[in-house]
Design a protein around this motif. Structure first.
Motif, PDB file in Angstrom:
ATOM      1  N   SER A  10       0.730  -1.346   0.087  1.00 37.58           N
ATOM      2  CA  SER A  10      -0.248  -0.281  -0.185  1.00 37.58           C
ATOM      3  C   SER A  10       0.544   1.713   0.367  1.00 37.58           C
ATOM      4  N   GLY A  11       2.238   1.193   0.335  1.00 41.52           N
ATOM      5  CA  GLY A  11       2.685   2.303   0.371  1.00 41.52           C
ATOM      6  C   GLY A  11       2.555   3.101   1.393  1.00 41.52           C
ATOM      7  N   GLN A  12       1.688   2.783   2.402  1.00 38.50           N
ATOM      8  CA  GLN A  12       1.248   3.534   3.693  1.00 38.50           C
ATOM      9  C   GLN A  12       2.239   3.163   4.679  1.00 38.50           C
ATOM     10  N   LEU A  70      -8.606  -9.667   6.708  1.00 33.85           N
ATOM     11  CA  LEU A  70      -8.437  -9.586   5.570  1.00 33.85           C
ATOM     12  C   LEU A  70     -10.729 -10.684   5.320  1.00 33.85           C
ATOM     13  N   ASP A  71     -10.751 -10.630   6.514  1.00 31.07           N
ATOM     14  CA  ASP A  71     -12.730 -11.306   6.378  1.00 31.07           C
ATOM     15  C   ASP A  71     -13.458 -10.451   6.434  1.00 31.07           C
ATOM     16  N   SER A  72     -13.371  -9.307   6.473  1.00 28.04           N
ATOM     17  CA  SER A  72     -13.979  -8.261   6.556  1.00 28.04           C
ATOM     18  C   SER A  72     -14.491  -8.254   5.158  1.00 28.04           C
ATOM     19  N   LYS A  73     -16.206  -7.780   5.333  1.00 31.76           N
ATOM     20  CA  LYS A  73     -16.893  -6.898   4.263  1.00 31.76           C
ATOM     21  C   LYS A  73     -16.307  -6.197   2.993  1.00 31.76           C
ATOM     22  N   THR A  74     -15.793  -4.701   4.076  1.00 33.82           N
ATOM     23  CA  THR A  74     -15.341  -3.708   4.046  1.00 33.82           C
ATOM     24  C   THR A  74     -14.471  -3.673   3.161  1.00 33.82           C
ATOM     25  N   ILE A 128      -4.414   1.012   1.378  1.00 33.14           N
ATOM     26  CA  ILE A 128      -4.158  -0.206   2.360  1.00 33.14           C
ATOM     27  C   ILE A 128      -5.362  -1.557   1.985  1.00 33.14           C
ATOM     28  N   CYS A 129      -6.975  -0.839   1.523  1.00 31.61           N
ATOM     29  CA  CYS A 129      -7.857  -1.322   1.385  1.00 31.61           C
ATOM     30  C   CYS A 129      -7.449  -2.562   0.181  1.00 31.61           C
ATOM     31  N   ASP A 130      -6.930  -1.676  -1.367  1.00 34.99           N
ATOM     32  CA  ASP A 130      -6.642  -2.024  -2.548  1.00 34.99           C
ATOM     33  C   ASP A 130      -5.407  -2.945  -2.254  1.00 34.99           C
ATOM     34  N   ALA A 131      -4.405  -2.860  -0.835  1.00 34.32           N
ATOM     35  CA  ALA A 131      -3.431  -4.351  -0.612  1.00 34.32           C
ATOM     36  C   ALA A 131      -4.304  -5.477  -0.336  1.00 34.32           C
ATOM     37  N   LEU A 132      -4.800  -4.743   1.039  1.00 30.43           N
ATOM     38  CA  LEU A 132      -5.476  -6.427   1.284  1.00 30.43           C
ATOM     39  C   LEU A 132      -6.551  -6.763   0.703  1.00 30.43           C
ATOM     40  N   ARG A 133      -7.100  -6.153  -0.708  1.00 29.04           N
ATOM     41  CA  ARG A 133      -8.430  -7.369  -2.042  1.00 29.04           C
ATOM     42  C   ARG A 133      -7.137  -7.714  -2.432  1.00 29.04           C
ATOM     43  N   GLN A 134      -5.919  -7.201  -2.737  1.00 25.25           N
ATOM     44  CA  GLN A 134      -4.838  -7.482  -3.853  1.00 25.25           C
ATOM     45  C   GLN A 134      -4.116  -8.996  -2.996  1.00 25.25           C
ATOM     46  N   ILE A 135      -4.203  -9.653  -1.701  1.00 27.66           N
ATOM     47  CA  ILE A 135      -3.461 -10.221  -1.208  1.00 27.66           C
ATOM     48  C   ILE A 135      -4.295 -11.484  -0.707  1.00 27.66           C
ATOM     49  N   VAL A 136      -5.480 -11.251  -0.844  1.00 32.17           N
ATOM     50  CA  VAL A 136      -6.727 -12.098  -1.365  1.00 32.17           C
ATOM     51  C   VAL A 136      -7.106 -12.628  -2.682  1.00 32.17           C
ATOM     52  N   ALA A 196      -9.050   1.785 -16.715  1.00 31.93           N
ATOM     53  CA  ALA A 196     -10.587   1.864 -16.219  1.00 31.93           C
ATOM     54  C   ALA A 196     -10.302   2.581 -15.129  1.00 31.93           C
ATOM     55  N   VAL A 197      -9.507   1.853 -14.222  1.00 28.64           N
ATOM     56  CA  VAL A 197      -8.720   2.410 -12.488  1.00 28.64           C
ATOM     57  C   VAL A 197      -6.927   2.613 -12.198  1.00 28.64           C
ATOM     58  N   PHE A 198      -6.685   3.050 -10.914  1.00 29.57           N
ATOM     59  CA  PHE A 198      -5.074   2.905 -11.413  1.00 29.57           C
ATOM     60  C   PHE A 198      -5.072   2.687 -10.361  1.00 29.57           C
ATOM     61  N   PRO A 199      -3.989   1.423  -9.754  1.00 27.77           N
ATOM     62  CA  PRO A 199      -3.881   1.106  -9.382  1.00 27.77           C
ATOM     63  C   PRO A 199      -3.171   1.253  -7.866  1.00 27.77           C
ATOM     64  N   LEU A 200      -3.486   0.816  -6.736  1.00 27.68           N
ATOM     65  CA  LEU A 200      -3.175   1.857  -5.155  1.00 27.68           C
ATOM     66  C   LEU A 200      -2.155   0.698  -5.063  1.00 27.68           C
ATOM     67  N   VAL A 201      -2.087  -0.159  -5.086  1.00 30.01           N
ATOM     68  CA  VAL A 201      -1.125  -0.674  -4.983  1.00 30.01           C
ATOM     69  C   VAL A 201       0.448  -0.865  -5.542  1.00 30.01           C
ATOM     70  N   THR A 202       1.886  -0.319  -4.466  1.00 33.13           N
ATOM     71  CA  THR A 202       3.000  -0.064  -5.050  1.00 33.13           C
ATOM     72  C   THR A 202       3.703  -0.845  -6.329  1.00 33.13           C
ATOM     73  N   ASP A 203       3.569  -2.105  -5.937  1.00 29.48           N
ATOM     74  CA  ASP A 203       4.395  -3.290  -7.324  1.00 29.48           C
ATOM     75  C   ASP A 203       3.538  -3.745  -8.270  1.00 29.48           C
TER      76      ASP A 203
END
Ligand code: SF4
Ligand code: SF4
Lengths: 137, 303
Positions: free
Chosen positions: A22-24, A65-69, A92-100, B44-51
């Motif tokens: 996430s870079g955060q 990771l299990d959240s609906k959020t 951070i949310c994008d990172a969590l989705r990507q992990i899943v 359509a969407v810009f990736p928000l992850v860094t890698d």
């Protein structure tokens, strides 16, 4: 909610992975709650954005990771835009989705076969592409 | 004057009315939007992850195509604008990603056997990505635009809806203030509209969640629409096909959910611009709007 706090959990490499992806920096967040207050879909979330961050600070990755959020976030970037500490919960949310999604830990929320014919024939292309990229990987 | 133009997938399909009205207006203002000879979906969407380099490649390719025919690239769809502008910034500032992305570009050109002409020109973010509104403001100029207005839109209460992608993240988009933007209002004032300020103008319409969780997205859209109605707007204007869909088409659902719901037309800003510039109604094309704006426009003697 009962949480088990251990140093191992807090220093888990997957927590570091969330920060890298996430870079955060999770510890930047001082829990003011502004991200949650401004989120347009917060009322439908089981764990609100600032709580997700708190859970991650305490090493509770599975809860996050299990959240609906993470699946109903619309990536509108309001949380990031308003955070007084410059923390981007949207990332951070994008990172969590990507992990899943990358580990195929759950069935994708939007399946290419699942987007009904009506949506494909009716919704703007960018909406369908956007949803597939965010929620299917 | 010719300016390279990236329509994006939606403007070639679902949002033809947006594309056609924008081209006609540009023509009336002495600008020819030169569609890129080759282009693809921007993702359509810009990736928000860094890698991820893979996820920005579509944007990079389109920017590189643009660099072959000009130093600017104009686009209309808020999502395309967001993706292209942020991708361009990566190519300008992130040397590692730039290097990797250019390796892909070279592989592309090699595959197309154009190695000779293109291998040496790495893409370094040199194209300036402009939104059509920025083109109106900075290339045409609002003062020039005012002179070309044939039918002032006085008496029409217009609520400008910005949505998310034009404005956020501010430090990358540099479009306007993310909480109190004014450029849309400035444009509408140039056309003579009466501007309706409403608190939800930068709130999310639910975006792509319409595909995943329709009820959630309709709720977001309904908040936006109701807020504009409460301030007595006659129409809402937008610059995003997804916002248009959620705010306009989904009023079908809002009518069922809210007793006494009053419908309100949602149109592209280029359609309004077309009216002001005296463009033929056929090119403005209101036939795709779910809530027909023609009655209210006729009532205000604008048709
Ligand atoms: S707005 Fe920023 S500092 Fe406040 S709770 Fe959210 S992430 Fe933490
Ligand atoms: S990006 Fe997601 S979490 Fe942040 S405000 Fe928007 S919907 Fe809420």
């Amino acid at each position: 909610m009962r949480l088990k706090l251990t140093r191992d959990l807090i220093r888990d490499e997957l927590i570091t992975r969330v920060q890298d992806l996430s870079g955060q920096s999770l510890l930047q967040c001082y829990q003011c709650g502004k991200c949650s207050a401004g989120c347009p879909v917060v009322h439908e979330m089981d764990i609100v954005p600032s709580e997700v961050i708190r859970l991650l600070q305490l090493g509770q990755l599975d809860e996050a990771l299990d959240s609906k959020t993470i699946w109903i976030c619309a990536s509108c970037l309001q949380c990031a835009s308003r955070c007084p500490k410059g923390v981007e919960f949207s990332s951070i949310c994008d990172a969590l989705r990507q992990i899943v999604l990358r580990k195929r830990m759950a069935t994708p929320r939007v399946d290419a076969d699942d987007v009904s014919a009506i949506m494909v024939s009716d919704a703007p292309q960018m909406g369908v592409v956007g949803a597939l990229r965010k929620l299917n990987g | 004057m010719k300016i390279p133009y990236y329509p994006g997938c939606t403007l070639h399909e679902r949002a033809r009315d947006f594309d056609v009205s924008a081209r006609e207006c540009a023509k009336a203002l002495g600008v020819e939007l030169e569609e890129l000879p080759i282009w693809t979906c921007c993702g359509a969407v810009f990736p928000l992850v860094t890698d991820s380099v893979m996820d920005i490649l579509a944007g990079v390719r389109n920017l590189e195509y643009a660099s072959r025919i000009g130093d600017k690239l104009v686009t209309l769809c808020s999502f395309c604008y967001n993706v292209l502008k942020r991708t361009n910034r990566v190519m300008r500032d992130d040397l590692e990603k730039r290097e990797k992305a250019n390796l892909f570009l070279r592989a592309d050109t090699a595959a197309r056997e154009e190695v000779e002409s293109y291998t040496k020109t790495d893409y370094t973010g040199q194209v300036e990505v402009l939104h059509y509104i920025e083109m109106l403001r900075d290339v045409v100029g609002f003062d020039e635009l005012r002179k070309k207005v044939e039918n002032g839109l006085g008496g029409l209460n217009v609520a400008p809806y910005y949505g998310c992608m034009l404005l956020r993240p501010k430090k990358e988009m540099e479009f306007d203030d993310p909480e109190q933007p004014t450029v849309f209002e400035d444009l509408l004032a140039t056309l003579g509209c009466d501007i309706v300020d409403f608190p939800m103008k930068t709130e999310c319409c639910g975006g792509f969640q319409i595909v995943n969780d329709e009820e959630l997205a309709v709720m977001c859209s309904q908040n936006v629409v109701s807020s504009a109605i409460k301030r007595n707007a006659d129409v809402i204007v937008t610059t995003c096909p997804l916002c248009r869909y959620n705010l306009d088409k989904k009023q079908e659902e809002m009518i069922e959910r809210v007793r006494g719901f009053r419908r309100i037309p949602v149109i592209y800003f280029t359609q309004l611009l077309g009216l002001a510039l005296g463009i033929d109604e056929e090119h403005i094309d209101f036939s795709d709007n779910y809530v027909d704006p023609r009655p209210v426009l006729a009532e205000k003697s604008l048709l």
